[in-house]
Design a protein around this motif. Structure first.
Motif, PDB file in Angstrom:
ATOM      1  N   PRO A  21      -5.312 -24.914 -11.731  1.00 25.07           N
ATOM      2  CA  PRO A  21      -5.652 -26.038 -12.654  1.00 25.07           C
ATOM      3  C   PRO A  21      -4.691 -25.921 -13.741  1.00 25.07           C
ATOM      4  O   PRO A  21      -4.842 -26.523 -14.829  1.00 25.07           O
ATOM      5  N   HIS A  22      -3.809 -24.743 -13.880  1.00 23.13           N
ATOM      6  CA  HIS A  22      -2.771 -24.706 -14.649  1.00 23.13           C
ATOM      7  C   HIS A  22      -3.714 -24.613 -16.160  1.00 23.13           C
ATOM      8  O   HIS A  22      -3.507 -25.687 -17.152  1.00 23.13           O
ATOM      9  N   TRP A  23      -4.290 -23.431 -16.613  1.00 23.59           N
ATOM     10  CA  TRP A  23      -5.130 -23.157 -17.813  1.00 23.59           C
ATOM     11  C   TRP A  23      -4.180 -23.043 -18.835  1.00 23.59           C
ATOM     12  O   TRP A  23      -3.049 -22.514 -18.723  1.00 23.59           O
ATOM     13  N   ARG A  24      -4.546 -23.408 -20.120  1.00 21.84           N
ATOM     14  CA  ARG A  24      -3.839 -23.261 -21.459  1.00 21.84           C
ATOM     15  C   ARG A  24      -4.795 -22.999 -22.489  1.00 21.84           C
ATOM     16  O   ARG A  24      -5.914 -23.641 -22.295  1.00 21.84           O
ATOM     17  N   THR A  25      -4.246 -22.423 -23.695  1.00 15.84           N
ATOM     18  CA  THR A  25      -5.193 -22.388 -24.687  1.00 15.84           C
ATOM     19  C   THR A  25      -4.462 -23.230 -25.832  1.00 15.84           C
ATOM     20  O   THR A  25      -3.325 -23.596 -25.708  1.00 15.84           O
ATOM     21  N   SER A  26      -5.104 -23.474 -26.764  1.00 21.44           N
ATOM     22  CA  SER A  26      -4.580 -24.135 -28.160  1.00 21.44           C
ATOM     23  C   SER A  26      -3.405 -23.137 -28.720  1.00 21.44           C
ATOM     24  O   SER A  26      -3.598 -22.097 -28.932  1.00 21.44           O
ATOM     25  N   SER A  27      -2.473 -24.168 -29.285  1.00 23.45           N
ATOM     26  CA  SER A  27      -1.553 -23.447 -29.908  1.00 23.45           C
ATOM     27  C   SER A  27      -1.965 -22.973 -31.320  1.00 23.45           C
ATOM     28  O   SER A  27      -1.180 -22.000 -32.002  1.00 23.45           O
ATOM     29  N   TYR A  28      -3.113 -23.346 -31.793  1.00 27.06           N
ATOM     30  CA  TYR A  28      -3.771 -23.088 -33.116  1.00 27.06           C
ATOM     31  C   TYR A  28      -4.313 -21.555 -33.000  1.00 27.06           C
ATOM     32  O   TYR A  28      -4.734 -21.089 -34.179  1.00 27.06           O
ATOM     33  N   THR A  29      -4.745 -21.302 -31.896  1.00 25.50           N
ATOM     34  CA  THR A  29      -5.548 -19.973 -31.814  1.00 25.50           C
ATOM     35  C   THR A  29      -4.784 -18.641 -32.114  1.00 25.50           C
ATOM     36  O   THR A  29      -5.444 -17.977 -32.978  1.00 25.50           O
ATOM     37  N   GLY A  30      -3.610 -18.461 -31.620  1.00 24.38           N
ATOM     38  CA  GLY A  30      -2.952 -17.256 -31.802  1.00 24.38           C
ATOM     39  C   GLY A  30      -3.332 -16.065 -31.251  1.00 24.38           C
ATOM     40  O   GLY A  30      -3.071 -14.873 -31.487  1.00 24.38           O
ATOM     41  N   SER A  31      -4.384 -16.088 -30.282  1.00 23.07           N
ATOM     42  CA  SER A  31      -5.142 -14.952 -29.765  1.00 23.07           C
ATOM     43  C   SER A  31      -5.615 -15.474 -28.396  1.00 23.07           C
ATOM     44  O   SER A  31      -5.611 -16.719 -28.051  1.00 23.07           O
ATOM     45  N   GLU A  32      -6.341 -14.531 -27.671  1.00 25.54           N
ATOM     46  CA  GLU A  32      -7.117 -15.185 -26.537  1.00 25.54           C
ATOM     47  C   GLU A  32      -8.655 -15.158 -26.774  1.00 25.54           C
ATOM     48  O   GLU A  32      -9.435 -14.762 -25.580  1.00 25.54           O
ATOM     49  N   THR A  33      -9.124 -15.293 -27.904  1.00 24.73           N
ATOM     50  CA  THR A  33     -10.309 -15.390 -28.001  1.00 24.73           C
ATOM     51  C   THR A  33     -10.778 -16.706 -28.302  1.00 24.73           C
ATOM     52  O   THR A  33     -11.504 -16.915 -29.342  1.00 24.73           O
ATOM     53  N   CYS A  34     -10.624 -17.425 -27.246  1.00 30.57           N
ATOM     54  CA  CYS A  34     -10.751 -18.960 -27.397  1.00 30.57           C
ATOM     55  C   CYS A  34     -11.300 -19.550 -26.258  1.00 30.57           C
ATOM     56  O   CYS A  34     -11.798 -18.902 -25.336  1.00 30.57           O
ATOM     57  N   VAL A  35     -10.975 -20.782 -25.960  1.00 31.09           N
ATOM     58  CA  VAL A  35     -11.307 -21.375 -24.830  1.00 31.09           C
ATOM     59  C   VAL A  35      -9.895 -21.954 -23.924  1.00 31.09           C
ATOM     60  O   VAL A  35      -9.044 -21.915 -24.850  1.00 31.09           O
ATOM     61  N   GLU A  36      -9.994 -22.023 -22.775  1.00 35.79           N
ATOM     62  CA  GLU A  36      -8.874 -22.467 -21.897  1.00 35.79           C
ATOM     63  C   GLU A  36      -9.262 -24.061 -21.485  1.00 35.79           C
ATOM     64  O   GLU A  36     -10.350 -24.288 -20.985  1.00 35.79           O
ATOM     65  N   VAL A  37      -8.404 -24.571 -21.668  1.00 38.89           N
ATOM     66  CA  VAL A  37      -8.569 -25.912 -20.963  1.00 38.89           C
ATOM     67  C   VAL A  37      -7.376 -26.329 -19.929  1.00 38.89           C
ATOM     68  O   VAL A  37      -6.390 -25.887 -19.792  1.00 38.89           O
ATOM     69  N   SER A  38      -7.876 -27.191 -18.954  1.00 37.68           N
ATOM     70  CA  SER A  38      -7.192 -27.760 -17.911  1.00 37.68           C
ATOM     71  C   SER A  38      -7.139 -29.215 -17.718  1.00 37.68           C
ATOM     72  O   SER A  38      -8.303 -29.748 -17.508  1.00 37.68           O
TER      73      SER A  38
END
Length: 60
Positions: free
Chosen positions: A6-23
């Protein structure tokens, strides 16, 4: 039908991995998952609903 990767990505605004991932590779749906709980799976959201959510969030 979902693709194998699915090629997961996070928002460039988060700056960390404590967020959600979107595909958003699928034409009709967007997949969303928690970066800290990937093993629990993902939400499958209709693309139209996702667009409405993003528009709403951008106004806040």
């Amino acid at each position: 039908m979902q693709r194998d990767d699915p090629h997961w990505r996070t928002s460039s605004y988060t700056g960390s991995e404590t967020c959600v991932e979107v595909s958003d590779r699928e034409p009709l749906v967007v997949l969303v998952r928690d970066t800290k709980a990937r093993a629990y799976g993902s939400l499958v959201i209709k693309r139209e609903a996702w667009r409405a959510f993003v528009r709403y969030a951008a106004r806040r």
